[in-house]
Design an enzyme around this catalytic site. Structure first.
Site, PDB file in Angstrom:
ATOM      1  CB  SER A 297      -1.121  -0.061   1.273  1.00 16.12           C
ATOM      2  OG  SER A 297      -1.880   0.846   1.171  1.00 16.12           O
ATOM      3  CG  ASP A 308       7.028   5.232 -11.690  1.00 11.56           C
ATOM      4  OD1 ASP A 308       7.889   4.275 -12.183  1.00 11.56           O
ATOM      5  OD2 ASP A 308       5.981   5.458 -11.749  1.00 11.56           O
ATOM      6  CE  LYS A 322      -5.026  -2.122   0.871  1.00  8.08           C
ATOM      7  NZ  LYS A 322      -5.196  -0.678   0.759  1.00  8.08           N
TER       8      LYS A 322
END
Length: 397
Positions: A297, A308, A322
């Site tokens: 999460s 990224d 998640k």
């Protein structure tokens, strides 16, 4: 991960504005009357069952219990482990644990791949620590009643059995390295610090975040300021076994590590999007992030954003996967509440990691059964931490 219902509030605001026009009001009300009639018809059988039980069941029934059972059953029908109902007492306990101070045993548990309930963290100074419980212990019985982690329901039942009044005793039967032992714990106050930090050999900073709630932001900022003053050369952020937490908290911490840009965005089923961003100020230092199969999460939000942005390397094992967001709705009349999945989140590059997780840049598995019981970073025996330090050295050259 818990998020106050910003999307729902936005929709309500749109409806309020729309109702200022007379013609629109008529249309909305007409539609609502139709929907109410449809809803009453749909739930007629539920009311028939309730009234039959109240009037004809062979014993007097608790109507409040019937209603609560119907609510829980409705939410269970979604087969979503992150969507459930809180009684007022349950919500109070949840909020207390989120703040990091509560009465309990001072352990963090998970259901492992073998369907067992495994202790993954023992909080220093808590009842479990005082009784001698250790990370890696498997809980096999609570007060003589066998327990299992084979499903979400069984794990929840075991956790309920471990709860109790402050000062009361509970007996845990544990399995440790094949041996069975019994410990008696006295429930009491637990003060949870969600950040552990150290400066390692070679002037390398190390910050472990246990979960994104309570004092995590304050603890991270304090550790960062100390390390900046010490002039550390690089940083390892350890998110292993971090189950997640609050969206706002992880965004605050991630903002400290990333340059300006999107940290994460969430979308509901209507396609409405909320974007959370970092500003241009950040701690410009080489970093490596540690993840494993129980990094979930909010942990995955930070890890994926670092990846990224190409801000640092990810080391360890694929994360949990998640990629959905929960909202918490509190019923003000009695303090009960409901948590429900309301949106999907996406990484800065637009990846949805739900069900797949975040893949580390450098895969390193930890030997099965290895646990660091001291709370002190142990690169000599911790293969993942050792690899993280090696990667950090390369990035610092």
């Amino acid at each position: 991960m818990r998020k106050r219902n910003a999307l729902l509030l936005a929709l309500m605001w749109v409806l309020v504005i729309a109702c200022t026009a007379g013609a629109t009001t008529v249309l909305l009300l007409s539609g609502r009357v139709g929907r109410v009639g449809e809803t009453l018809s749909r739930y007629a059988r539920l009311e028939a069952i309730r009234s039959t039980l109240v009037e004809d069941y062979y014993q007097e029934v608790d109507e409040d219990a019937l209603i609560e059972g119907a609510i829980r059953g409705m939410m269970a029908a979604l087969e979503d482990p992150y969507t459930f109902y809180y009684t007022p007492d349950e919500l109070q306990r949840h909020d207390a644990q989120s703040e990091g101070v509560y009465s309990g045993l001072g352990i963090l548990v998970q259901n492992n791949a073998d369907g067992e309930i495994e202790i993954i963290r023992v909080y220093e100074g808590g009842p479990a620590d005082a009784a001698g419980a250790q990370a890696g212990d498997r809980i096999v019985a609570v007060d003589g009643v066998p327990v299992s982690g084979g499903s979400v329901e069984e794990l929840s039942d075991a956790v309920d059995r471990m709860r109790g009044e402050d000062g009361s005793a509970v007996e845990l039967q544990l399995r440790r390295e094949g041996e069975l032992l019994k410990l008696t714990l006295i429930r009491g106050d637990v003060h949870v610090s969600n950040v552990n930090s150290a400066v390692l050999e070679g002037n390398i900073g190390y910050i472990e975040i246990y979960q994104f709630s309570g004092d995590d932001v304050e603890g991270f900022c304090a550790a960062m300021e100390e390390m900046q003053s010490a002039g550390v050369r690089g940083l390892v952020v350890d998110l292993r076994n971090n189950p997640g937490g609050l969206l706002t908290h992880v965004v605050e911490i991630t903002d400290l590590l990333l340059p300006e840009g999107t940290v994460v965005y969430v979308e509901n089923r209507a396609g409405e999007r909320i974007t959370y961003s970092s500003d241009e100020e950040y701690w410009d230092i080489p970093i490596v992030v540690l993840i494993n199969g129980m990094s979930a999460s909010a942990s995955e939000i930070l890890a994926a954003a670092v990846q990224d942005f190409d801000r640092g390397a990810l080391v360890g094992a694929r994360s949990y996967g998640k990629g959905i967001v929960q909202s918490l709705l509190v019923f003000e009349n009695d303090g009960a509440g409901m948590q429900y999945t309301s949106a999907t989140y996406y990484t800065p590059s637009g990846r949805c990691i739900h069900g797949t997780g975040v893949s580390p840049d450098f895969v390193v598995e930890t030997p099965e059964g290895y646990y660091n019981l001291t709370g002190v970073p142990d690169p000599e025996n911790d293969a993942q931490l050792k690899a993280a330090l090696e990667q950090l050295e390369r990035r610092m050259q």
